[in-house]
Design an enzyme around this catalytic site. Structure first.
Site, PDB file in Angstrom:
ATOM      1  N   HIS A  72      36.082  43.709  34.068  1.00 58.89           N
ATOM      2  CA  HIS A  72      36.817  43.349  33.083  1.00 58.89           C
ATOM      3  C   HIS A  72      36.316  41.922  32.466  1.00 58.89           C
ATOM      4  O   HIS A  72      36.180  40.860  33.577  1.00 58.89           O
ATOM      5  CB  HIS A  72      38.225  43.025  33.384  1.00 58.89           C
ATOM      6  CG  HIS A  72      38.812  44.240  33.376  1.00 58.89           C
ATOM      7  ND1 HIS A  72      39.081  45.098  32.111  1.00 58.89           N
ATOM      8  CD2 HIS A  72      39.696  45.039  34.305  1.00 58.89           C
ATOM      9  CE1 HIS A  72      39.962  45.961  32.787  1.00 58.89           C
ATOM     10  NE2 HIS A  72      39.925  45.954  33.655  1.00 58.89           N
ATOM     11  N   TYR A 201      48.814  40.606  29.513  1.00 62.46           N
ATOM     12  CA  TYR A 201      49.980  40.112  29.792  1.00 62.46           C
ATOM     13  C   TYR A 201      50.838  39.823  28.806  1.00 62.46           C
ATOM     14  O   TYR A 201      50.292  38.897  27.821  1.00 62.46           O
ATOM     15  CB  TYR A 201      49.635  38.959  30.685  1.00 62.46           C
ATOM     16  CG  TYR A 201      49.004  38.761  31.904  1.00 62.46           C
ATOM     17  CD1 TYR A 201      49.518  38.939  33.147  1.00 62.46           C
ATOM     18  CD2 TYR A 201      47.451  38.998  31.963  1.00 62.46           C
ATOM     19  CE1 TYR A 201      48.927  39.048  34.548  1.00 62.46           C
ATOM     20  CE2 TYR A 201      46.802  39.087  33.129  1.00 62.46           C
ATOM     21  CZ  TYR A 201      47.434  39.189  34.501  1.00 62.46           C
ATOM     22  OH  TYR A 201      46.667  39.297  35.576  1.00 62.46           O
ATOM     23  N   PRO A 293      52.884  38.020  41.778  1.00 61.05           N
ATOM     24  CA  PRO A 293      51.807  38.764  41.319  1.00 61.05           C
ATOM     25  C   PRO A 293      51.073  38.389  39.956  1.00 61.05           C
ATOM     26  O   PRO A 293      50.143  38.985  39.904  1.00 61.05           O
ATOM     27  CB  PRO A 293      52.338  40.047  41.211  1.00 61.05           C
ATOM     28  CG  PRO A 293      53.791  39.970  41.040  1.00 61.05           C
ATOM     29  CD  PRO A 293      54.097  38.781  41.781  1.00 61.05           C
ATOM     30  N   LYS A 297      46.376  36.918  42.708  1.00 59.58           N
ATOM     31  CA  LYS A 297      45.558  36.164  43.503  1.00 59.58           C
ATOM     32  C   LYS A 297      46.060  36.390  45.180  1.00 59.58           C
ATOM     33  O   LYS A 297      45.322  36.253  45.770  1.00 59.58           O
ATOM     34  CB  LYS A 297      46.073  34.608  43.370  1.00 59.58           C
ATOM     35  CG  LYS A 297      45.758  34.044  42.119  1.00 59.58           C
ATOM     36  CD  LYS A 297      44.264  34.021  41.987  1.00 59.58           C
ATOM     37  CE  LYS A 297      43.429  33.527  40.761  1.00 59.58           C
ATOM     38  NZ  LYS A 297      42.276  34.029  40.529  1.00 59.58           N
ATOM     39  N   TYR A 385      41.544  32.375  36.653  1.00 58.97           N
ATOM     40  CA  TYR A 385      41.675  33.877  36.719  1.00 58.97           C
ATOM     41  C   TYR A 385      40.665  34.438  37.403  1.00 58.97           C
ATOM     42  O   TYR A 385      40.948  35.362  38.203  1.00 58.97           O
ATOM     43  CB  TYR A 385      41.536  34.260  35.339  1.00 58.97           C
ATOM     44  CG  TYR A 385      42.347  35.654  35.280  1.00 58.97           C
ATOM     45  CD1 TYR A 385      43.721  35.997  35.348  1.00 58.97           C
ATOM     46  CD2 TYR A 385      41.349  36.778  35.424  1.00 58.97           C
ATOM     47  CE1 TYR A 385      44.337  36.909  35.327  1.00 58.97           C
ATOM     48  CE2 TYR A 385      41.993  38.066  35.398  1.00 58.97           C
ATOM     49  CZ  TYR A 385      43.648  38.111  35.194  1.00 58.97           C
ATOM     50  OH  TYR A 385      44.067  39.445  35.453  1.00 58.97           O
TER      51      TYR A 385
HETATM   52  C1  PHB Z   1      47.890  45.260  38.938  1.00 59.73           C
HETATM   53  O1  PHB Z   1      46.825  46.232  38.401  1.00 59.73           O
HETATM   54  O2  PHB Z   1      48.506  45.818  39.768  1.00 59.73           O
HETATM   55  C2  PHB Z   1      47.949  43.889  38.872  1.00 59.73           C
HETATM   56  C3  PHB Z   1      47.182  43.312  37.684  1.00 59.73           C
HETATM   57  C4  PHB Z   1      47.322  42.199  37.410  1.00 59.73           C
HETATM   58  C5  PHB Z   1      48.141  41.176  37.975  1.00 59.73           C
HETATM   59  C6  PHB Z   1      49.101  41.729  38.931  1.00 59.73           C
HETATM   60  C7  PHB Z   1      48.913  42.930  39.271  1.00 59.73           C
HETATM   61  O3  PHB Z   1      48.289  40.035  37.654  1.00 59.73           O
END
Ligand code: PHB
Ligand code: APR
Length: 390
Positions: A72, A201, A293, A297, A385
């Site tokens: 990504h 997000y 989450p 990280k 990130y």
């Molecule tokens: C996930 O793909 O489970 C995932 C992706 C990004 C995050 C948290 C979980 O910030």
């Protein structure tokens, strides 16, 4: 039984450490409370920083993530019903993250361990650790009704947040904790991801949402929910309706729905235990720290602990130097606290807090606006990130 390093826990931390030590000719035994299938059944995040991918390659298990991992370049923030792409690749001079599920990574590490015939004791009960203050630590456990003991030089506590290792030294640990007033309801589903080129997000007045993926045919979605909600309260239909209402209209129209293959609610917590070394016992991964989450990280921090610990143990055996072991805790915690800060910040920015009053809400909106319109602010997000330098 005797070994050089006894590793408690066969999650990503323990398995990766075992693999890196084995490559360097250091004997190790893993003792795990659960069965291998149980460990593989746990669904967790799946975004890897480049340092984590590099470490998997170094450990000799990088082939599948390189082939199947999805790179990504961008993340998107959705708020006020509008999508805002953040070009993390461009803003960081070419760095990326890779979508590859923790389950797959654990699979690769377990397969490699089995193929190399390395000793792993699954379904060990009553694991206890002893004498790590001296020079002859031991690990005791029971299996199939018999008691066993492993004599070792070092113990690696890779046994997660609820493990026995941190518990054993709890009187010498300083704990820092923050619990958030909501949870994440996560759904895994075999449909193409709504956004195959970016992790999305979302912050809406109904709460946080996240669109992620495991492959081009498997998606992972989350919505913020009250932490005491029950999975049974959330039919698939209710989940899809709620997710769509939290996205912008175009994305919402593109969501492909399907029956969930996993659905669970997880609380959000920030936690750090200091220090991470107690004589010949070293904590790594979730045994020492938890991040919410948001920002993914957790697994990456576990990987960097293991990088430092394997390096320090290799230095001990090869060069007869304890410099790496002596600075292990300090080096890890420096990186851990930066990831704690970032995960807390992104969580605070993207969620609705039940107790935030009008002022807090306006400040959050102002920060989001600043973030997507300032190159400096976007760069700060992007560099955290993709993972800060080691
Ligand atoms: C996930 O793909 O489970 C995932 C992706 C990004 C995050 C948290 C979980 O910030
Ligand atoms: N004895 C032996 N094994 C134990 C014990 C015990 N008393 N207690 C726990 N374990 C095992 C657990 O069953 C689990 O398999 O230790 C393992 C710890 O694994 P994880 O919880 O996955 O922790 P870690 O390997 O540090 O991985 C960190 O996992 O939770 C995510 O976000 C986190 O992605 C990060 C990664």
């Amino acid at each position: 039984m005797r070994t050089q390093v006894a590793i408690i826990g066969a999650g990503p931390s323990g398995l990766l450490l075992g693999q890196l030590l084995h490559k360097a000719g250091i004997d190790n035994v893993i003792v795990e409370r659960q069965s291998g299938d149980y460990v593989l059944g746990r669904i967790r995040a799946g975004i890897l920083e480049q340092v984590t991918v590099d470490l998997l390659r170094e450990a000799g298990v990088g082939q599948r993530v390189e082939r199947e991992g999805i790179v990504h370049h961008t993340i998107e923030l959705v708020f006020g019903g509008v999508r805002h792409p953040i070009d993390v690749h461009g803003l960081t001079g070419g760095k990326v993250v890779t979508a590859y599920g923790q389950t797959e990574l654990t699979h690769d590490l377990m397969d490699a361990r089995r193929e190399q015939g390395l000793p792993t004791v699954y379904e060990a009960s009553n694991v206890t650790i002893h004498d790590f203050d001296g020079t002859r630590p031991t690990v005791r456990y029971q299996k199939d009704g018999a008691s066993h003991e492993i004599a070792c030089d070092f113990i690696a506590g890779c046994d997660g947040f609820h493990g026995v290792c941190r518990q054993t030294v709890k009187d010498s640990v300083q704990e820092f904790e923050k619990v958030y007033p909501f949870g994440w309801l996560g759904v895994l589903v075999d449909v193409p991801p709504v956004s195959p080129h970016a992790i999305v997000y979302g912050n809406s007045e109904r709460g946080f949402s996240l669109c992620s993926m495991r492959s081009m045919t498997r998606s992972r979605y989350y919505v913020q929910c009250p932490v005491d909600d029950k999975v049974a309260d959330w039919s698939d239909q209710r989940f899809w309706d709620e997710l769509r209402r939290r996205l912008d209209p175009e994305l919402a129209a593109r969501v492909v729905t399907g029956p969930s293959i996993e659905k669970s609610i997880a609380p959000l917590r920030s936690f750090v235990a200091e220090p991470m070394r107690f004589g010949r016992l070293f904590l790594a991964g979730d045994a020492a720290h938890i991040v919410p989450p948001t920002g993914a990280k957790g697994l990456n921090l576990a990987a960097t602990d293991v990088k430092y610990l394997s390096g320090a143990l290799i230095e001990h055996y090869r060069e007869k130097s304890d410099a790496g072991l002596d600075t292990y805790s300090q080096r890890c915690l420096r990186r851990v606290w930066k990831a704690e800060r970032f995960s807390w910040w992104l969580t605070s920015l993207m969620h609705r807090f039940p107790d935030t009053e009008g002022f807090g809400q306006r400040v959050q909106e102002a920060e989001l606006d600043y973030l997507v319109n300032s190159r400096a602010a976007s760069t700060a997000l992007a560099e955290n990130y993709v993972g800060l330098p080691l």
